[in-house]
Every structure is written in C-alpha cells, then in structure tokens.
Design a protein around this motif. Structure first.
Motif, short mmCIF file in Angstrom:
data_model
loop_
_atom_site.label_atom_id
_atom_site.label_comp_id
_atom_site.label_asym_id
_atom_site.label_seq_id
_atom_site.Cartn_x
_atom_site.Cartn_y
_atom_site.Cartn_z
N PHE B 15 0.85 -1.13 0.10
CA PHE B 15 0.18 -0.54 -0.22
C PHE B 15 0.80 1.28 0.09
O PHE B 15 1.88 1.13 0.81
CB PHE B 15 -0.93 0.52 1.13
N GLU B 16 0.24 2.19 -1.11
CA GLU B 16 1.15 3.80 -0.78
C GLU B 16 0.06 4.54 -1.64
O GLU B 16 0.23 3.66 -3.22
CB GLU B 16 2.19 2.97 -1.44
N GLY B 216 -12.07 -4.10 11.88
CA GLY B 216 -11.14 -3.05 11.87
C GLY B 216 -12.12 -2.44 10.28
O GLY B 216 -11.95 -1.22 9.88
N ASN B 236 -6.67 10.84 2.47
CA ASN B 236 -6.60 10.40 3.07
C ASN B 236 -7.75 9.83 3.83
O ASN B 236 -7.06 7.98 4.06
CB ASN B 236 -6.56 11.43 4.42
N GLY B 239 -6.82 6.63 0.63
CA GLY B 239 -6.27 6.15 1.20
C GLY B 239 -7.07 4.28 1.99
O GLY B 239 -6.86 3.91 2.39
N ALA B 240 -7.92 5.29 3.06
CA ALA B 240 -7.85 4.11 4.18
C ALA B 240 -9.48 3.45 3.99
O ALA B 240 -9.35 2.48 4.19
CB ALA B 240 -9.10 5.95 5.41
N THR B 243 -7.44 0.88 1.67
CA THR B 243 -6.91 -0.45 2.69
C THR B 243 -8.57 -1.09 3.40
O THR B 243 -7.60 -1.87 3.14
CB THR B 243 -5.91 0.66 4.00
N LEU B 246 -9.47 -3.57 0.99
CA LEU B 246 -7.98 -4.60 0.90
C LEU B 246 -8.16 -5.24 1.71
O LEU B 246 -8.32 -6.98 2.11
CB LEU B 246 -6.80 -3.99 1.34
N ILE B 247 -8.90 -4.99 3.68
CA ILE B 247 -8.31 -6.06 4.65
C ILE B 247 -9.75 -6.27 4.32
O ILE B 247 -10.34 -7.88 5.06
CB ILE B 247 -8.04 -4.65 5.97
#
Lengths: 373, 373
Positions: B15-16, B216, B236, B239-240, B243, B246-247
């Motif tokens: 991740f980036e 989460g 931000n 990205g959150a 992510t 993804l999770i």
C-alpha cells in the motif's frame, strides 16, 4: 493512516485442537525429520507425532537447547542431509521452530549456517525441502514468521536472521499440545505473545492490518491466559491462547518488535531469564512509556480492552503477571543497580529498539529499567 | 472459539498512495499485458500505468465489461498469448481483476475458460505468468482473493471460480487511483466492501483472524466513506477506504460471503443494479436478520463500532446509504412484489447463502425482501 505498508505472510495456517494427529495429511515427501527438544522427546510428544505418519520414514533430532546455537543448526542440518529428508517438521517452542527453518534450508544448500549468517556472505537458494512448524507453546509466533533467532557463539551474541525461505509451508496449530505445559511456562510464553501483539501495535512501523490483529490477540490473551494457567486442561482456553499467539505472530512478522524484545536479549543471555519472562518484566514500564509517542493510539487500545487508560492497563498487566507468579521487578531475576547501564547499552545495540514509540537512549532506557528495579 | 479454521493469503500486498507510478519495481518479466476496461483506457489511466514501465513492451486489452463474460476472458487470453506476455496486470474494479486472474492462467494453459470452468474438467497447471492486481475502486477486494466471478453466457448465469493459481503475486494498493471515481461509485463500491467485511464477520465459517480484520475494516469504512464521497480529492479518506477494502478482501477471502451476495446476483443480472448497490440494498435487513443466530457476536461488533445494538447499526447504515443517494428499497431499482419469490429462489441457489447466520428458505428470504420493498 500510515503512508505505506506491506503485508506478506504466505504460510498456510491450519488450526484445530488435535490437528497434530493428522499431520500426515500435510506431508508431501516420504522422509521426515522431526526437530524438537530433549523434553518433547523424553515425554513422547515427538514420537507421538512420528507415529501419526505411518508409512513415512521418520528420524528425530531432539537436541535443541533454549536460545539455540548455530552449532545446533548445523547438527540438525547434518541429520537432515544424512536422512535425505524431504520434509522437516519443527516441533516445540521458538527454539525448535527457529532451528527447523534454517536446518531445512541447509538441507537444500551446502555448508554451515555461518556461511549465510553472522558475516557469511552466501545466499540461500530456493527451499525445496518441505517445512512444517508445529508450536507446542502458545507464545513464540515463530510458526508464522520468516525469522530465526540463533546464538552466535563465535561473536557471543543472540541475533535474528530474516530470510524469505524461512516462511513455513504449513503452521499446524493444536491447543492439545499445550495442555501439558507447566503453569509457569503457560504464563511466560503467553505474556511473550502479549508482548508480540502490543509491540506490533505501538510499533513505529505499525500498519492497519496488524493493528487489528494485535487488538484481537491482546483481548483474547487477557481473557484466557489466567484460565489456561489455573486449568491446564481447559481446551477452550488453550485453543484461544495458541490462536492468540498465532495472530500476534502474524502481526509482528510484518512490523518486528520494539524495546521490550531488545532489552530481553541481555536479560536472557546474562541473567538467565526465560525469553517470556525477560520480555514481560519490562512490559508494564513500556506500556507507560509508549504514551510518549503513541498516546492516542494506546488510548484507543485501552478503550477496546476495557481499561480507562494506559496507566490502568499497565497496572492490570502487572497484577495479572503477579497472579501467575511472574517476576515484575528486575531485582527478582538478579539485576542490580550497577547492571542497568550495561543492559541499556546492549538493548540499544539492537536495531528494533528504534521502533519503540518513545525516545530511547542510554539515559531514558536506564531510567525505565530503574523504575522497575 | 470455532473448532477449526485455516488462513492462507499468499499475495504480497503493498500500500502507498502513488505506488502505481512505481509498478516497474514489481515486474519481473519484459512483456506486459495490461487488462482494464474501456473507461480506464479512454481516461488515460491504463496508458499512464504503461508509461510507468519504461523499457518494457506493453500491450493493452481494454474491453472488459461489467459482469465479464467467459468470452471476454478468452479474448484477453488470446491477447496475452499473442503478445507472449510474461506479466499480466489487472487494472480496474472487480471485473478487470477477475478477468486478469483467469486470463493470466490461460497464458500458461491451452484452450478456453470453458475447459476449466462451468462443466469443463481440465485442471490449470501452475501459473508462471506473473500476475499483479491494481484496484481502481475501493470495494472489490478481488486483489487479495483466489476467486474470479464470470458470467457464463452458455448457462446464462454469473458464477464464481476458485483456484489456487488466482492469488495475485502482488496487490498494489493506491488511493490516488480512486480520486477520479464518481461519488455514486465511491458509495456503491465502498458499501460493497462493507458487505464483504460484515459477511465475513457473521459468517458461519467465520474465524478469529478474519473477525478482527472485519471489525477494523467496518470501523474505517464508517469513518471515511462519507468524506471520500463528499471530498473525492481527500487522499487520506481515499487511502483509508482502499485499505479497508483490502482488509475486507483478506477477510472474506477466507470465509466467503453470505446471503447479501447471494441475493445480489439476481438483482444485478435481472434488474441491472450495480454490484455494490445490489449488495448494500439488503444490508440493513440482513444486519437485523443476523441477530437470529449471531446475536452476541453482533452485539460485540456494535459495541466496537459505537452503536447500542444491531437495530441501531442497521438504522445507521441505512441513513448513511441515503445520505449518499443510494437506494434502500427494492422498489427503487424496479423490483415488484411479484418478483420477490423468484429473487429468493435464485439467491437460494447460491451455495454461500447457507453461510448466513439465520434460517434461509423461500419463506424467510421472501419475507426479508418484502421488508425492504
């Protein structure tokens, strides 16, 4: 949110109480070498595992000592080569699992561990020997990391080695294997897992996947460790503890650990404390210290765990440790005021200490140690 | 604690925000085929990715449609074979990523997808072609699953295919790729990710690793989706969200989904709802229904998310969806009373519906659908 992170944990994890009896289902080869310690050989755990592999040719290497040396790794490799083992099974605590990782690699490579580690410049080629790790303590997490920690007698230090070939093919997680652990080992290894989880969580290289895993592992350990300590036969508590240790292992496999583990090295090698004791003895002090740079995050954790703040969590952890007969002051393991600077210096030489969310230098670390003398 | 579980997710996740510009660092081959959809080709996203691979030979296959057909997979495979691609990159939403998985495998295997799926009996051999998945929506999770969903036109159904060769080698997670998503897509794909996470959590095959990941992801989606919807440029929040997606993907890759996804299939194929809309439209009703067999677990989730109970969570999710202009009643997407039994029947034909923590039969499912007509 962190700016960047990676997540990679290719080991196939299988949890089931009693799964060790089904180990044969996971073995692809024919010649198996089981690597364990003298205790697991003498009490028959290693042989019971071998007996569950009917039809396979099995050899045992059972001379793994705590804080295993590079020489032990080379001896295990010689055993693997002689047996032409195409499957290596690490059975035990962190020591056996760590040795099995490098020894399995040496089955496919020439020479000694010293050729690849601690100054050695050779590179391990791709591992073909199957590697299965079966923990018998609920603490190490080694079954889901690509790290082995070996004591380099030539250099006189305990040092980790990280290699992509170290990821086990399978981690078989069996709470039944932990019912015979003495209560003091249940306590110290369980608190080692607690340290793995919280060090991954407050780590300067923490990341969202591991944050969640750590929170879950910490909650589960707080809920189950005392039951496993008081009632060793409670399979529900044992299953929960070995699962929490596994989850903590996945978590710190991505982030590494911090000051707790850095300081544990001299406490183990110079004061003879078990790894779990050497780690957890500084845990409450580090929980207090972590507020320095991870205050908000620690508060979120405390909310989740049901503590008003980090101070209360530190107190709670300390009481829990006391209730399991664990030392909570350094003087209880033989440390004196005049040793503190040296311990701090050795701890500061470990790279992972820089991942602690607090200023770590000789003065601050010595102060932290003094607060729990 | 569950009695047994496995965890295996071998993809390396990176991740980036901005990582897509560094894609070359992850490519081992020389001939690259980028698989995407017409929209990503026309707006230049696919070409920008190709331009970041200076020195590589790049071909583009950009004809992926929503709910991609087996014919599209075969066409993409033909492109890969003609280009002798040794690296396939799936770029896009779930459709492009799913096609890239099977098409990459067909680069190393003969024949058509129909030889391996939907009645075909051939077995895919080990994939040598590198597979990199780069999502451009924060919803699919396909980048970390071994599943592809294809529309089998011969049989007239949309059906998942599961294969160990489908795990991507790399999942590159880049929030920057999602800033150009229209708000309605941010909403529907984000709520799809919410469904993945909650369906993994209440799943009858749920397990402790994924429970924590789901919690989460759910919390993060509730915190960030409206910001991403209202402020598409907020990196931000982007990205959150990617992510969290993804999770949630890692989570449901282990457990599969439940009734929400089962019922989404007819709502998509017969009523034209987007996948995210077709899933989330039944989400509040399923949250209420999940109390039937997962009451205690749902209460723990609500405590973590800050809701007094599941009813309040369901209300909160419904309000959130309304605030993003999403339909919350089936009549809003053209469903009528006389369609309900048929939708229930089609949903019940999907095996995953049995993983729902509630009694699922024609009567109960029809009632659930009627409650949100």
């Amino acid at each position: 949110m962190v700016d960047k992170f990676t997540f990679h944990m290719p080991t196939t994890v299988c949890f089931e109480n009693g799964i060790a009896k089904k180990v044969k289902d996971y073995i692809t080869g024919e010649n198996v070498c089981i690597i364990s310690d003298p205790f697991l050989f003498e009490n028959g755990t290693a042989q019971a595992l071998g007996a569950a592999m009917e039809g396979k040719k099995v050899v045992y290497f059972s001379r793994i000592e705590p804080n295993p040396s590079c020489e032990s790794v080379d001896e295990a490799a010689a055993c693997i080569r002689e047996a032409k083992a195409d499957c290596v099974i690490g059975l035990g605590g962190g020591s056996s699992l760590d040795v099995s990782k490098m020894a399995a690699c040496l089955g496919d490579n020439e020479g000694s561990i010293y050729d690849y580690y601690g100054g050695g410049s050779k590179t391990l080629k791709k591992r073909k020997t199957q590697l299965i790790c079966i923990p018998t303590t609920a603490g190490t997490g080694s079954e889901v990391t690509n790290v082995g920690v070996y004591t380099n007698k030539k250099a006189g230090i305990k040092m980790p080695m990280v290699n992509q070939e170290f990821w086990p093919d399978y981690a078989l997680i069996d709470g039944e294997l932990t019912v015979s652990l003495p209560p003091c080992v249940t306590a110290s290894t369980g608190m080692d897992a607690f340290c793995h989880a919280i060090e991954a969580y407050w780590n300067k290289e923490s990341q969202p996947v591991c944050d969640m895993l750590s929170m879950g592992a910490l909650k589960s350990i707080l809920e189950h460790i005392k039951t496993a300590y008081d009632h060793p036969d409670d399979l529900n508590a044992r299953g929960a503890m070995i699962t929490a240790s596994l989850i903590a292992g996945i978590s710190f496999s991505q982030t590494r650990t911090t000051g707790i583990h850095a300081l544990s090295f001299p406490l183990t090698t110079e004061f003879g404390a078990s790894h779990g004791t050497a780690c957890s003895i500084t845990l409450p002090a580090f929980i207090r210290k972590s507020r320095e740079q991870a205050g908000e995050k620690m508060q979120q954790l405390c909310n989740y765990l049901g503590y008003p703040d980090a101070e209360a969590l530190a107190d709670g952890v300390e009481e829990l440790m006391k209730s399991m007969g664990m030392p909570v002051r350094l003087s209880q393991i033989g440390v004196r005021e005049e040793n503190l600077t040296h311990i701090a210096q050795v701890g500061l030489s470990a790279a992972i200490i820089r991942l602690t969310p607090a200023v770590m230098n000789e003065q601050t670390v010595t102060e932290l140690l003094r607060s729990i003398l």
